[in-house]
Design a protein around this motif. Structure first.
Motif, PDB file in Angstrom:
ATOM      1  N   PHE A   1      -6.649  19.320 -83.398  1.00 52.64           N
ATOM      2  CA  PHE A   1      -6.955  20.606 -82.567  1.00 52.64           C
ATOM      3  C   PHE A   1      -5.642  21.411 -81.442  1.00 52.64           C
ATOM      4  CE2 PHE A   1      -9.455  23.484 -79.267  1.00 52.64           C
ATOM      5  CZ  PHE A   1     -10.108  23.537 -80.289  1.00 52.64           C
ATOM      6  N   TRP A   2      -5.116  20.854 -80.684  1.00 49.28           N
ATOM      7  CA  TRP A   2      -4.914  20.999 -79.386  1.00 49.28           C
ATOM      8  C   TRP A   2      -2.991  21.920 -80.520  1.00 49.28           C
ATOM      9  CZ3 TRP A   2      -7.903  20.932 -76.004  1.00 49.28           C
ATOM     10  CH2 TRP A   2      -7.855  21.773 -74.323  1.00 49.28           C
TER      11      TRP A   2
ATOM     12  N   GLY B   1      -6.706  25.833 -84.246  1.00 47.16           N
ATOM     13  CA  GLY B   1      -6.816  25.010 -83.098  1.00 47.16           C
ATOM     14  C   GLY B   1      -7.891  24.351 -84.533  1.00 47.16           C
ATOM     15  N   LEU B   2      -9.377  24.960 -84.805  1.00 46.33           N
ATOM     16  CA  LEU B   2     -10.189  24.378 -85.815  1.00 46.33           C
ATOM     17  C   LEU B   2      -9.937  24.148 -86.965  1.00 46.33           C
ATOM     18  CD1 LEU B   2     -13.250  27.204 -85.150  1.00 46.33           C
ATOM     19  CD2 LEU B   2     -13.126  24.095 -84.305  1.00 46.33           C
TER      20      LEU B   2
ATOM     21  N   ILE C   1      -8.178  14.346 -84.686  1.00 44.98           N
ATOM     22  CA  ILE C   1      -8.802  15.903 -84.280  1.00 44.98           C
ATOM     23  C   ILE C   1      -8.663  16.534 -82.946  1.00 44.98           C
ATOM     24  CG2 ILE C   1     -11.145  17.018 -84.728  1.00 44.98           C
ATOM     25  CD1 ILE C   1     -12.452  15.310 -86.163  1.00 44.98           C
ATOM     26  N   LEU C   2      -8.680  15.626 -82.144  1.00 43.61           N
ATOM     27  CA  LEU C   2      -8.689  16.523 -80.678  1.00 43.61           C
ATOM     28  C   LEU C   2      -7.230  16.817 -80.785  1.00 43.61           C
ATOM     29  CD1 LEU C   2      -9.514  17.888 -77.922  1.00 43.61           C
ATOM     30  CD2 LEU C   2      -8.880  15.794 -77.041  1.00 43.61           C
TER      31      LEU C   2
ATOM     32  N   GLY D   1      -2.917  22.696 -82.807  1.00 43.87           N
ATOM     33  CA  GLY D   1      -2.823  23.768 -84.150  1.00 43.87           C
ATOM     34  C   GLY D   1      -3.194  25.205 -83.345  1.00 43.87           C
TER      35      GLY D   1
ATOM     36  N   GLY E   1      -7.779  20.838 -86.555  1.00 43.23           N
ATOM     37  CA  GLY E   1      -8.564  19.880 -86.263  1.00 43.23           C
ATOM     38  C   GLY E   1      -9.330  19.855 -87.763  1.00 43.23           C
TER      39      GLY E   1
ATOM     40  N   GLY F   1      -1.330  25.212 -88.057  1.00 46.39           N
ATOM     41  CA  GLY F   1      -2.068  26.479 -86.957  1.00 46.39           C
ATOM     42  C   GLY F   1      -0.931  27.648 -86.917  1.00 46.39           C
TER      43      GLY F   1
ATOM     44  N   PRO G   1      -8.062  29.506 -81.218  1.00 46.89           N
ATOM     45  CA  PRO G   1      -8.754  28.327 -81.390  1.00 46.89           C
ATOM     46  C   PRO G   1      -9.380  28.582 -82.887  1.00 46.89           C
ATOM     47  CG  PRO G   1     -10.434  30.754 -80.231  1.00 46.89           C
ATOM     48  CD  PRO G   1      -9.348  30.478 -80.225  1.00 46.89           C
TER      49      PRO G   1
ATOM     50  N   SER H   1       0.117  16.463 -76.775  1.00 48.88           N
ATOM     51  CA  SER H   1      -1.232  16.111 -78.270  1.00 48.88           C
ATOM     52  C   SER H   1      -1.552  15.032 -78.754  1.00 48.88           C
ATOM     53  CB  SER H   1      -1.657  17.788 -78.350  1.00 48.88           C
ATOM     54  OG  SER H   1      -0.442  17.709 -79.101  1.00 48.88           O
TER      55      SER H   1
END
Lengths: 301, 263, 319
Positions: free
Chosen positions: C214-215, C87-88, C210-211, C217, C91, C64, C84, C42
């Motif tokens: 997210f990962w 992750g959010l 952000i990606l 997290g 992110g 996360g 998720p 990530s």
């Protein structure tokens, strides 16, 4: 008010230390446009070398505390300067023509190397400076008690900074350093040996940083192998605050940051003391990346 | 047909640290023409380009593209409106293949994002295939079809300039800005370039170029704009510029109208 | 079958059956490698593809893990549902902190991201919002439950972690060979040229952050439920350094390189136990030497291949 002045003087003493370290960042950045990530660890090395020499040689008992510490400081500065010059030769010179970020990674690697080398040699625990070298007394100035140690530290850092300023402004080598910082190519054409200039920068910066390390040992009484990172980041913040590449800027930035931090820790929150400096760093980089004394330069497209 | 120019610069001004790089410059570029921007070194030509493409913000003045103000727009938006450029100092993606360099130009005409790419949806694959076709077509157009998997930094200097043009064309521009396209090219390569620029015009793309090779400029440009010290000193057809006293004075040592080497 | 494919199949097969013969200790080592591998993959989106010198990845990992720990212990939401969500949150945090600093030049960005990871750690230690439990952290995080089966043992977690790693590799491989992946690489090569080619560089840098966050997290969720107790010590600046080192030494921008990096940097010190104390020393020296002798890492990315189905005169683009 009492508290305010006490914290102000404390901030100036610590700020002097930040300024000494910041000078190393700023001088290297001026000439090489490189953030020497290992600089904070050279500072730590200074602290540990100071401790070793202090304990093993007993200079302070032979020469008296002040003269002993003076001799010691000169020895530490000399040793750290040599390590600094070696660092440049091994980790940075081969990358002079590589992409900038390769040198940054190399600097980071050197920092990790130094830090772990110190840990392996001295151990991971805090080490304690002998606390009976200098008399623990205070003097009263305008109704405020100020420890002698604090005054000594501040004076020492001011003397070193003044010395550096004189050296850079008045000597041939100093002029060469300033010229190389403005335009390396032109300096080369004017007959300045840029390699020599870089070597000087890597002697002077680490020498000041090493002295600062020893001063921290004397002031706080204990040192740790990871302290270079925190002090390094703060000194770097100071360099940015004053305008990186700018020598008076680093001095001003260091003192200012020391005061901001001391007052912030007192009046805002002690627990967030370290976060205050990082926040200052981030805010400056976002809003005024050129610092207080720096000039804005447009990127050439 | 509207009679408004494709590009209009009005009172464009930009200074750097007190030096007026571009000082109240105004000119129009008509759709379908080839216009040359000339002048001695340091006259502010490249600054004008950087202002048009959004690399710099003007201090004063206005830039209208197809009637729309682009003076404060970010570069990538300007590209997607239809203005593409090449750089005086070649700026390719040096470690990527010629094909990938041109695919960069296709980017702004594509839509797939993170999720589409991860899921590899059918429309995303179709879009990718179309982009590849466009990229190969543009490479063929500039004559680099055979070099498509070569890494950009290994191409010859002239071919690197052509590759930059292919990348710019892949953005499907209406207006193409070339900054010294013949710089570093030999006579043969320059001749090929001249033909290429004319073909680009024939595709309906308006061209604005900076060039020091006066033979080339005089041969292909419909109109010329002359800058000196950031000020526009003359504009007109090549014929008019050739005999303009101020232009001749500006290029000290250009004794006759044909004196191309000193331009 | 091409040799490379054969090698991949062999590696996957070995990873599938390896735990059968390994005791819990070695499976734990593999789990740790797996977690770092996903974290480094990530980070690779940000550092490898987009070339952004980001050394605060542990901050996203921490956000996360703490999101999972707080929501699970206080509201009883099942851990896997929180993947998720964590992750959010990570992110979102990345969006907030990266936005103002995204334009900073490489080395400045590095310093600022170090500052961010330290501020996050200090905030966690200071029990920010009264939610993070201070220096002691949060304990009593539940185990993940998958279709009624509680994932508990090291072996269970092994399959969870490596399944997630496999999905990550698959998705990121696709990403790498797409419009998005290329855009990041153009930015790394020359961001002025990328912007001039019509790429919204600020947007893509932000999306990369952000990606990646997210990962990281989501990995935080797995980590929290595996440890069942988390504290600020797990998210120091050094964790960021380890992730950074994995990417740089393995080969930034190369999935194979990053995986190899994770195996070497996390796994080797376990194989040579006497080497464990000196590992960071060796990695530090290796970073210097690598930059001098092999600046692109052990396994640098191989050139992308494109299949061109074009009229007769054309040929396959190799290699």
């Amino acid at each position: 008010m009492q508290l305010f002045f006490e914290q102000l003087t404390n901030g100036l003493a610590v700020g002097g230390i930040y300024a000494l370290i910041a000078l190393g960042y700023t001088m290297v950045y001026g000439v090489l446009k490189l953030i020497n990530f290992a600089h904070g660890d050279l500072f730590t090395i200074g602290a540990y070398l100071g401790l070793t020499l202090l304990v093993s040689m007993g200079l302070t008992s032979h020469l008296g505390p002040l003269a002993g510490i003076l001799v010691l400081t000169i020895m530490v500065m000399g040793l750290v300067a040599v390590i600094g010059a070696l660092l440049e030769r091994v980790a940075y010179r081969p990358l002079r023509t590589s992409p900038r970020l390769s040198a940054v990674v190399s600097a980071l690697g050197a920092s990790i190397f130094f830090q772990n080398a110190i840990m392996l040699i001295y151990g991971a625990r805090f080490r304690v400076y002998p606390h009976d070298i200098l008399p623990v007394t205070s003097i009263t100035l305008f109704g405020v008690q100020i420890p002698v140690m604090r005054i000594l530290l501040f004076t020492a850092s001011i003397v070193m900074m003044a010395g550096l300023y004189f050296f850079v402004q008045r000597t041939r080598t100093g002029t060469a350093i300033r010229a190389a910082a403005i335009d390396q190519g032109a300096a080369k054409l004017m007959g300045i040996d840029v390699n020599r200039v870089i070597m000087y920068v890597f002697l002077i910066g680490p020498a000041l940083g090493g002295a600062a390390g020893m001063m921290v040992g004397l002031y706080y009484g204990q040192i740790n192998f990871t302290m270079g990172w925190v002090y390094g980041l703060k000194a770097f913040t100071a360099a940015i605050l004053g305008g990186i590449g700018n020598i008076p800027g680093a001095m001003l930035g260091g003192l200012l940051l020391g005061v901001i931090e001391a007052l912030g820790a007192t009046y805002i929150s002690l627990a967030w003391k370290d976060a205050i400096s990082f926040l200052v760093l981030i805010l400056i980089l976002i809003f005024r990346p050129t610092g207080i004394l720096g000039e804005r330069v447009a990127d050439k497209v | 047909m509207s009679n408004q120019p494709l590009l209009r610069l009005a009172d464009l001004t930009k200074s750097f640290g007190g030096v007026m790089a571009v000082n109240r410059v105004s000119f129009d570029v008509d759709s379908g023409s080839i216009v040359g921007l000339i002048g001695p070194n340091g006259a502010g030509k490249t600054t004008v380009f950087n202002l048009i493409t959004g690399n710099y913000r003007p201090d004063k003045g206005e830039i209208l593209f197809d009637g729309q103000s682009i003076a404060t727009m970010r570069t990538h938006r300007i590209v997607s409106l239809g203005i593409a450029r090449t750089f005086q100092t070649i700026r390719l993606f040096p470690n990527m293949s010629a094909l990938e360099n041109v695919l960069a130009g296709c980017h702004c005409r594509m839509r797939s994002g993170v999720i589409g790419s991860m899921l590899r949806l059918p429309w995303q694959k179709r879009e990718e295939r179309q982009a590849l076709e466009t990229a190969v077509a543009e490479l063929s157009f500039v004559g680099l079809r055979q070099q498509l998997d070569q890494v950009a930094r290994n191409l010859s200097y002239g071919n690197q300039r052509l590759l930059e043009i292919a990348r710019a064309l892949a953005t499907r521009p209406r207006f193409l800005i070339l900054d010294e396209p013949a710089g570093g090219m030999n006579d043969y390569e320059t001749q090929v370039l001249v033909d290429l620029i004319l073909q680009i015009r024939d595709r309906g793309i308006t061209v604005l170029l900076i060039e020091h090779d006066m033979n080339l400029v005089m041969k292909i440009c419909d109109n010329l704009v002359v800058l000196e010290y950031g000020i526009l000193i003359a504009q007109g057809t090549p014929e008019e510029i050739r005999t303009d006293q101020r232009v001749i004075d500006a290029y000290l040592g250009a004794p006759d109208a044909d004196g191309d080497e000193d331009f | 079958m091409k040799p490379a494919t054969l090698l991949n199949v062999c590696i996957v097969a070995v990873l599938l059956i390896a735990p059968i013969w390994l005791n819990a200790y070695w499976v734990e080592v593999l789990n740790s490698i797996g977690i770092y591998a996903i974290l480094a993959l990530s980070l690779n989106v940000i550092l490898g593809y987009a070339g952004l010198f980001h050394m605060g990845h542990a901050a996203f990992f921490a956000i996360g893990a703490y999101t999972t720990a707080i929501l699970n212990t206080q509201m009883g939401i099942p851990v896997l549902w929180l993947m998720p969500v964590s992750g959010l949150f990570a992110g979102l945090f990345a969006l907030l902190v990266a936005r103002p600093i995204i334009h900073l030049r490489g080395d400045y960005l590095l310093i600022v991201t170090i500052g961010i990871v330290e501020i996050v750690r200090i905030a966690l230690v200071n029990n920010v919002f009264g939610l993070t439990g201070g220096a002691n952290g949060i304990f009593g995080i539940s185990r993940p439950v998958l279709f009624g089966y509680v994932i508990r043992t090291s072996h269970d977690f092994y399959y969870l972690i490596f399944a997630f790693a496999a999905v990550t590799v698959l998705l990121f491989r696709r990403l790498e060979n797409s419009r998005f992946g290329r855009a990041l690489q153009y930015i790394r090569e020359d961001d002025v040229a990328a912007e001039g080619s019509g790429i919204n560089t600020a947007h893509y840098k932000l999306v990369a952050f952000i990606l990646g966050a997210f990962w990281a997290g989501m990995v935080g969720t797995i980590f929290a439920s595996k440890m069942t107790i988390i504290s600020p010590q797990s998210f120091t600046f050094w964790e960021s350094v380890i992730m950074f080192t994995i990417v740089i030494l393995g080969g930034s921008g190369s999935i194979r390189g990053v995986l190899l990096g994770a195996f070497l940097i996390i796994g080797l010190p376990e194989i040579f136990r006497e080497f464990a104390d000196t590992r960071m020393l060796v990695f530090g020296a290796a970073m210097v030497l690598m930059m001098i002798f092999r600046p692109r890492g052990l396994l640098p990315p191989s050139p992308r291949t494109y299949t061109l189905n074009l009229p007769p005169q054309s040929r396959q683009a190799g290699p």
